[in-house]
Enzyme design. Sequence first.
Site, PDB file in Angstrom:
ATOM      1  N   ASP A 135     -32.848  12.169  25.466  1.00 53.90           N
ATOM      2  CA  ASP A 135     -31.959  12.392  24.339  1.00 53.90           C
ATOM      3  C   ASP A 135     -31.547  13.870  24.367  1.00 53.90           C
ATOM      4  OD1 ASP A 135     -30.775  12.128  21.673  1.00 53.90           O
ATOM      5  OD2 ASP A 135     -32.517  13.300  21.006  1.00 53.90           O
TER       6      ASP A 135
ATOM      7  N   TYR B  90     -29.580  15.889  21.453  1.00 52.75           N
ATOM      8  CA  TYR B  90     -29.676  16.651  20.202  1.00 52.75           C
ATOM      9  C   TYR B  90     -31.056  16.487  19.562  1.00 52.75           C
ATOM     10  CZ  TYR B  90     -24.639  16.705  20.853  1.00 52.75           C
ATOM     11  OH  TYR B  90     -23.385  16.865  21.374  1.00 52.75           O
TER      12      TYR B  90
ATOM     13  N   SER C 141     -26.832  10.169  25.109  1.00 48.37           N
ATOM     14  CA  SER C 141     -26.645  10.866  23.843  1.00 48.37           C
ATOM     15  C   SER C 141     -25.579  10.224  22.963  1.00 48.37           C
ATOM     16  CB  SER C 141     -26.248  12.317  24.145  1.00 48.37           C
ATOM     17  OG  SER C 141     -25.809  12.974  22.987  1.00 48.37           O
ATOM     18  N   ASN C 142     -25.760  10.396  21.645  1.00 54.93           N
ATOM     19  CA  ASN C 142     -24.721  10.038  20.677  1.00 54.93           C
ATOM     20  C   ASN C 142     -23.465  10.887  20.853  1.00 54.93           C
ATOM     21  OD1 ASN C 142     -25.836   7.956  19.151  1.00 54.93           O
ATOM     22  ND2 ASN C 142     -26.767   9.315  17.623  1.00 54.93           N
TER      23      ASN C 142
ATOM     24  N   ARG D 294     -27.250  17.829   9.316  1.00 50.26           N
ATOM     25  CA  ARG D 294     -27.872  16.971  10.321  1.00 50.26           C
ATOM     26  C   ARG D 294     -28.239  15.586   9.754  1.00 50.26           C
ATOM     27  NH1 ARG D 294     -28.635  14.984  15.390  1.00 50.26           N
ATOM     28  NH2 ARG D 294     -30.793  14.546  15.885  1.00 50.26           N
TER      29      ARG D 294
END
Lengths: 215, 215
Positions: free
Chosen positions: B10, B12, B116-117, B41
């Site tokens: 991942d 972030y 990742s998003n 966040r």
Amino acid sequence: MTNLRALVFDAYGTLFDVHSVARRCESFWPGKGALLSQAWRAKQLEYTWLRSLMQRYRPFSEVTRDALAWACDSLELPLDEHKTKALMAEYLALSPYPDVREALEKINPGKRAILSNGSPDMLEPLVQHSGLKFDAVLSVDEVKIFKPAPEVYELAVRRLAVNKEEIGFVSSNCWDALGAKSFGFTVFWINRFDVPPDRLGFSPDKTLKTLSDMA
Amino acid sequence: MTNLRALVFDAYGTLFDVHSVARRCESFWPGKGALLSQAWRAKQLEYTWLRSLMQRYRPFSEVTRDALAWACDSLELPLDEHKTKALMAEYLALSPYPDVREALEKINPGKRAILSNGSPDMLEPLVQHSGLKFDAVLSVDEVKIFKPAPEVYELAVRRLAVNKEEIGFVSSNCWDALGAKSFGFTVFWINRFDVPPDRLGFSPDKTLKTLSDMA
């Protein structure tokens, strides 16, 4: 509202005050009641979204118990079976917000229903305890995914046998209101706590301060 | 770890410290930097889950900008176009955590990727700026749904051409680690901040304090 044939209400946070559990939390952990109640509710919602996305639906009662355990852990508050049972029992007798009873008497465009994340084991005792009357009490448990998935709002269309264009949806949870708007309902956001609207690409048809303003 | 042929990270919160934006927040709104960074966040993640469930995917850059606007609104911090641009630019140059560079040199079971998003417009400049090297940098933008939907983890299987049983997945976000576990990866949860594990019906295969502990 003149073209609406049914009003569908969210339960937790809209009709019923989820933070009415804070008093019992406070009695167990003095000085921490409000903080725990907030953390519990935030995690409860988070788990509904995560489990839905993971395709690992479990009933809201289980999710709520898991969220309580996490929240107590994170705040280092010792939780045992007795406290868990007592706090879960509070959820079956949440107080309706003070504006709810009178508002529901005044507004009635036809059918009136609840559409809730709550599993039947939580929702049915809660509604019965409140004495509030509805034509239908619908639980996401029937479709095994939580709000704001479109399948949930579709359930109301199917079970009420009313077109989505003729359904008004009422929620104090902005993200739920916008999920319903995205699906195609006419949406009333009851912004009880004067929070900014969520930015999810949709706007409520109407933003009101209390349920009484709908009447 | 001996049977693993690829490690998928991942980005972030795991490789890159999202709260390294807090300094810039602090320079704009003295005394509020950490608070804003946290609220930003939390809302960013919430919007990824909500939009996924609503079936209204938008790229992470847009979701991140929307979350910033909401967070500033909720804290009553005036935001303008200049500040938005400056804060979004910070996201392209987040600091890697101090343990990342050395740990990545030591652990390498074969292929190494990011999943990742982040949308490519955020992810590519970030990885390039860091100087870290990967065999693949994969974005959920390809499948138009965010973590922890199984479609996301499936993307790594497809793009790396490695069986899921042979993929190790590394995340500091417990819910992401458990989503990956639910999908079928071998999962390492880097519990940087000593938080309780999420209760989502799964457990990480291994819980570590830092990335260095993997070596």
